[in-house]
Design a protein around this motif. Structure first.
Motif, short mmCIF file in Angstrom:
data_model
loop_
_atom_site.label_atom_id
_atom_site.label_comp_id
_atom_site.label_asym_id
_atom_site.label_seq_id
_atom_site.Cartn_x
_atom_site.Cartn_y
_atom_site.Cartn_z
N ASN A 129 -7.30 1.83 -1.21
CA ASN A 129 -8.26 2.18 -0.16
C ASN A 129 -9.48 1.27 -0.18
O ASN A 129 -10.00 0.89 0.88
N LYS A 130 -9.95 0.91 -1.38
CA LYS A 130 -11.11 0.03 -1.48
C LYS A 130 -10.80 -1.36 -0.92
O LYS A 130 -11.67 -1.99 -0.28
N THR A 131 -9.58 -1.85 -1.14
CA THR A 131 -9.21 -3.17 -0.62
C THR A 131 -9.17 -3.16 0.90
O THR A 131 -9.68 -4.07 1.56
N PHE A 132 -8.59 -2.12 1.48
CA PHE A 132 -8.56 -2.03 2.95
C PHE A 132 -9.96 -1.83 3.51
O PHE A 132 -10.28 -2.36 4.59
N ALA A 133 -10.79 -1.09 2.82
CA ALA A 133 -12.18 -0.91 3.27
C ALA A 133 -12.92 -2.24 3.27
O ALA A 133 -13.72 -2.51 4.18
N TYR A 134 -12.65 -3.06 2.27
CA TYR A 134 -13.28 -4.39 2.22
C TYR A 134 -12.89 -5.22 3.44
O TYR A 134 -13.74 -5.87 4.06
N ILE A 135 -11.60 -5.17 3.81
CA ILE A 135 -11.13 -5.94 4.97
C ILE A 135 -11.84 -5.47 6.24
O ILE A 135 -12.31 -6.28 7.05
N ARG A 136 -11.94 -4.15 6.41
CA ARG A 136 -12.49 -3.60 7.65
C ARG A 136 -14.02 -3.70 7.71
O ARG A 136 -14.58 -3.94 8.77
N GLU A 137 -14.67 -3.48 6.58
CA GLU A 137 -16.12 -3.32 6.60
C GLU A 137 -16.89 -4.55 6.13
O GLU A 137 -17.94 -4.86 6.69
N ASP A 138 -16.41 -5.22 5.12
CA ASP A 138 -17.15 -6.37 4.57
C ASP A 138 -16.67 -7.70 5.13
O ASP A 138 -17.47 -8.58 5.44
N TYR A 139 -15.34 -7.84 5.28
CA TYR A 139 -14.79 -9.11 5.73
C TYR A 139 -14.92 -9.28 7.24
O TYR A 139 -15.08 -10.38 7.75
N THR A 140 -14.83 -8.18 7.97
CA THR A 140 -14.94 -8.24 9.43
C THR A 140 -16.40 -8.41 9.83
O THR A 140 -17.27 -7.67 9.36
N PRO A 141 -16.71 -9.40 10.68
CA PRO A 141 -18.10 -9.62 11.11
C PRO A 141 -18.69 -8.38 11.78
O PRO A 141 -17.98 -7.62 12.45
N LYS A 142 -19.96 -8.17 11.60
CA LYS A 142 -20.64 -7.03 12.22
C LYS A 142 -20.50 -7.10 13.74
O LYS A 142 -20.64 -8.15 14.35
N GLY A 143 -20.23 -5.95 14.33
CA GLY A 143 -20.07 -5.88 15.77
C GLY A 143 -18.67 -6.17 16.26
O GLY A 143 -18.38 -6.02 17.46
N GLU A 144 -17.79 -6.57 15.36
CA GLU A 144 -16.40 -6.87 15.73
C GLU A 144 -15.48 -5.76 15.22
O GLU A 144 -15.79 -5.06 14.27
N ASN A 145 -14.32 -5.65 15.85
CA ASN A 145 -13.34 -4.64 15.43
C ASN A 145 -12.37 -5.17 14.39
O ASN A 145 -11.66 -4.39 13.75
N TYR A 146 -12.32 -6.51 14.26
CA TYR A 146 -11.40 -7.11 13.29
C TYR A 146 -11.83 -8.56 13.05
O TYR A 146 -12.56 -9.15 13.87
N PRO A 147 -11.41 -9.17 11.96
CA PRO A 147 -11.78 -10.56 11.70
C PRO A 147 -11.05 -11.50 12.64
O PRO A 147 -9.86 -11.34 12.90
N ARG A 148 -11.77 -12.50 13.16
CA ARG A 148 -11.15 -13.46 14.08
C ARG A 148 -10.50 -14.62 13.33
O ARG A 148 -9.62 -15.29 13.87
N THR A 149 -10.94 -14.85 12.10
CA THR A 149 -10.33 -15.89 11.26
C THR A 149 -10.16 -15.34 9.85
O THR A 149 -10.94 -14.49 9.40
N ILE A 150 -9.12 -15.83 9.18
CA ILE A 150 -8.87 -15.50 7.78
C ILE A 150 -8.55 -16.82 7.09
O ILE A 150 -7.45 -17.35 7.22
N GLY A 151 -9.52 -17.39 6.41
CA GLY A 151 -9.30 -18.73 5.86
C GLY A 151 -8.99 -19.69 6.98
O GLY A 151 -9.76 -19.83 7.94
N ASP A 152 -7.84 -20.36 6.89
CA ASP A 152 -7.42 -21.32 7.91
C ASP A 152 -6.53 -20.70 8.99
O ASP A 152 -5.85 -21.43 9.72
N LEU A 153 -6.53 -19.39 9.08
CA LEU A 153 -5.71 -18.72 10.08
C LEU A 153 -6.58 -18.18 11.21
O LEU A 153 -7.61 -17.55 10.96
#
Length: 610
Positions: free
Chosen positions: A487-511
């Motif tokens: 759960n902590k890993t998924f929370a990191y993806i949604r809350e810390d890795y995803t830019p503020k104001g966005e629903n999901y990350p637009r880039t992941i490294g070179d992807l």
């Protein structure tokens, strides 16, 4: 017993000792008290083993959070009361078990509770006999039962066991039944009168015709169904010289496979095929394998060695409860174990060829449809688009594949096959669940048909890549030291890795992310109103992403799913890459794994496994 029991353990310990009548598990709790192992007692007694769509599965030990007789009795009491409300005028149940430690006791306890609740019980074991898991949903369908229970932990480690529930439609349960049954269990925890008196209750019920020992009759019907549904290449199968090796992986598969081989396929062991002798008999110790799962590295070594010694190029395997199926094949570059996705495509290809031989009127009235789980390969989807048949993704698990197949069949579709990449294959003619034995029967005929045309399974897969696109996978998992880390890993993806104001990350490294679906929170980027096209479950973690590599070539993409396992301490990662060539697709899939590990999974408590 120790007089130093902490205050917050006194009540659960007393409750356990008051409710449990199994001497072994009562003694376990007492010994933990004597050793003053309070942390272990908290772990075992402070929470209950949660009932879900997978039923129950855990290590066999004393405690409310483990698999044991008391927990099985409590689960069955809740299940019985729920089913009685759904089918008050039709109380018919099916119970079966495999060869694992305690499976017989758990099955007897299950049958006894159901009998006490007023059910007619079709019991698929007698004496020391076992059944493979598909026999329970098969029997549910044939006797029109309202519920079925199979005691098995499938391919889990030897000290685990499980409690798998099938609904009246012959499929594993799905929401909302799972949560409703869980609530019913919580309301029916006090063991009823006589629920520990298994032998007496079952004998009396048998005398009264309420307990029916149906194994032989159902096995005969199963074998007949396999013959009528799948056997099309009988006369051409080679005889007189062993041409494949089979291993049941210390499980229950050989008895039923041997009967089908001899009675239907007219194949005799030691004449037409060989069996790995060290893995032939059911053995709950699983002594020759580290994990009793054909997918695990080294699990097929003995079978491949036997095949190599006799000049045989094909190995087939079932897992211990014989609901999964695997294949290894010797090609020009040596032995190769086919992936679950490879086998899935080969089955789909074979079923498509068979369907095209059907009468035109039947094809018109029964359009072809095939299914696979969303974490499985998209090659069948690509084939469906080109060949003009219906294809759908479902959520992971045959509870979803089977239920969706029933819905499509009700609309007139012909659904011969569904699969998921974890070597599970469903042929609905027998039951709407995965079945390693029917898969073996179909594959042996398909394999010989291709060999007769001068083609190997690898040739078929190469032709598919040229026609439908190159898809290559790189799947693995992370062992999780403690459940909260998922759960902590998924929370990191949604809350810390995803830019503020966005629903999901637009880039992941070179992807570059193209689509994003989160079946935990209920968001999908490419649907109307961002509502996901699959069932949302806030209690489980699952994210699927389609992305493109920065600077990648035309048509290059990756599709990957991350999910928490419902039955094991794992965070699973499924990656599939599409590209113009095999080397590039493999490279892209591996690069994606490395990117995800660096960006998301390089965290304490996660250990990489493949």
């Amino acid at each position: 017993m120790s007089s130093n029991i902490p205050e917050n353990l006194k009540q659960p310990i007393s409750l356990w000792l008051a409710q449990d009548r199994n001497e072994k598990t009562c003694k376990e709790i007492a010994e933990l008290c004597d050793a003053e192992n309070w942390s272990e007692l908290h772990e075992r007694l402070n929470s209950r083993l949660q009932f879900g769509t997978a039923g129950l599965r855990a290590r066999m030990e004393a405690g409310f959070s483990r698999m044991n007789t008391l927990v099985v009795i409590q689960a069955t009491q809740g299940l019985a009361q729920y089913i009685k409300k759904q089918f008050p005028d039709h109380l018919v149940a099916v119970v079966g078990h495999d060869h694992r430690f305690n499976s017989m006791d758990f099955a007897k306890a299950t049958a006894t509770v159901l009998l006490k609740a007023g059910f007619e019980v079709h019991y698929l074991n007698q004496g020391d006999s076992y059944v493979h898991t598909p026999m329970v949903p098969f029997t549910v369908d044939r006797v029109k039962a309202s519920v079925g229970v199979m005691i098995t932990a499938s391919h889990n480690p030897k000290l685990d066991n499980g409690y798998k529930v099938y609904y009246a439609n012959g499929c594993q349960i799905i929401p909302p039944h799972d949560s409703a049954i869980a609530r019913s269990i919580e309301s029916n925890l006090e063991p009823g009168n006589g629920v520990w008196d298994w032998d007496q209750t079952m004998q009396q019920a048998a005398d009264e015709g309420k307990l029916i020992y149906g194994r032989d009759k159902m096995l005969e019907q199963y074998i007949s169904c396999v013959k009528d549904s799948f056997v099309t290449e009988l006369d051409s199968l080679p005889k007189g010289k062993p041409w494949f090796v089979y291993t049941p992986m210390h499980g229950v598969g050989y008895q039923v496979f041997d009967q089908i081989a001899s009675k239907i396929l007219q194949l005799e062991v030691n004449r037409d095929f060989l069996v790995v002798s060290e893995q032939l008999n059911p053995d709950p110790e699983f002594p020759t394998v580290q994990f009793p799962n054909p997918e695990e590295k080294g699990a097929l070594d003995l079978a491949i060695k036997l095949a190599e010694n006799h000049g045989i190029k094909l190995v087939i395997a079932s897992d211990p409860d014989a609901d999964r199926f695997s294949v290894a094949f010797k090609g020009p570059h040596g032995w190769q174990q086919l992936s679950g996705n490879d086998i899935g495509f080969l089955f789909a290809y074979y079923e498509l060829q068979k369907y095209r031989g059907f009468d035109a009127e039947y094809q018109k009235s029964h359009p072809l449809a095939m299914l696979n789980s969303t974490v499985s390969s998209q090659m069948i989807n690509s084939m469906a688009a080109l060949e003009g048949f219906h294809h759908e993704d479902t959520l992971t698990g045959f509870k979803w594949i089977g239920n969706r197949a029933l819905e499509l069949e009700a609309r007139g579709y012909y659904v011969p096959f569904g699969f998921e990449e974890a070597i599970g294959y469903m042929f609905p003619a027998t039951e709407h669940d995965k079945d390693g034995i029917s898969a073996a029967v179909v594959f042996l005929q398909a394999y010989h048909s291709w060999i007769s045309q001068g083609k190997s399974p690898l040739d078929i897969l190469d032709e598919a890549s040229a026609k439908y696109g190159v898809f290559r996978e790189y799947n693995g998992y992370y062992l999780v030291d403690e459940p909260s880390l998922t759960n902590k890993t998924f929370a990191y993806i949604r809350e810390d890795y995803t830019p503020k104001g966005e629903n999901y990350p637009r880039t992941i490294g070179d992807l570059q992310v193209k689509t994003f679906r989160d079946l935990t929170t209920g968001y999908q980027s490419d649907t109307p109103n961002n509502i996901p096209n699959l069932h949302v479950d806030p209690s489980s973690q699952m994210i699927t992403i389609v992305a493109q590599p920065k600077g990648g070539g035309s048509g290059e993409h990756v599709r990957f799913t991350l999910r928490g396992s419902g039955t094991e301490p794992k965070l699973k990662v499924y990656i599939e890459a599409g590209a113009q060539s095999d080397p590039r697709a493999r490279e892209l899939a591996r690069q994606t794994w490395d990117i995800l590990r660096e960006e998301w999974f390089n965290r304490p408590g996660l250990t990489t496994k493949f």
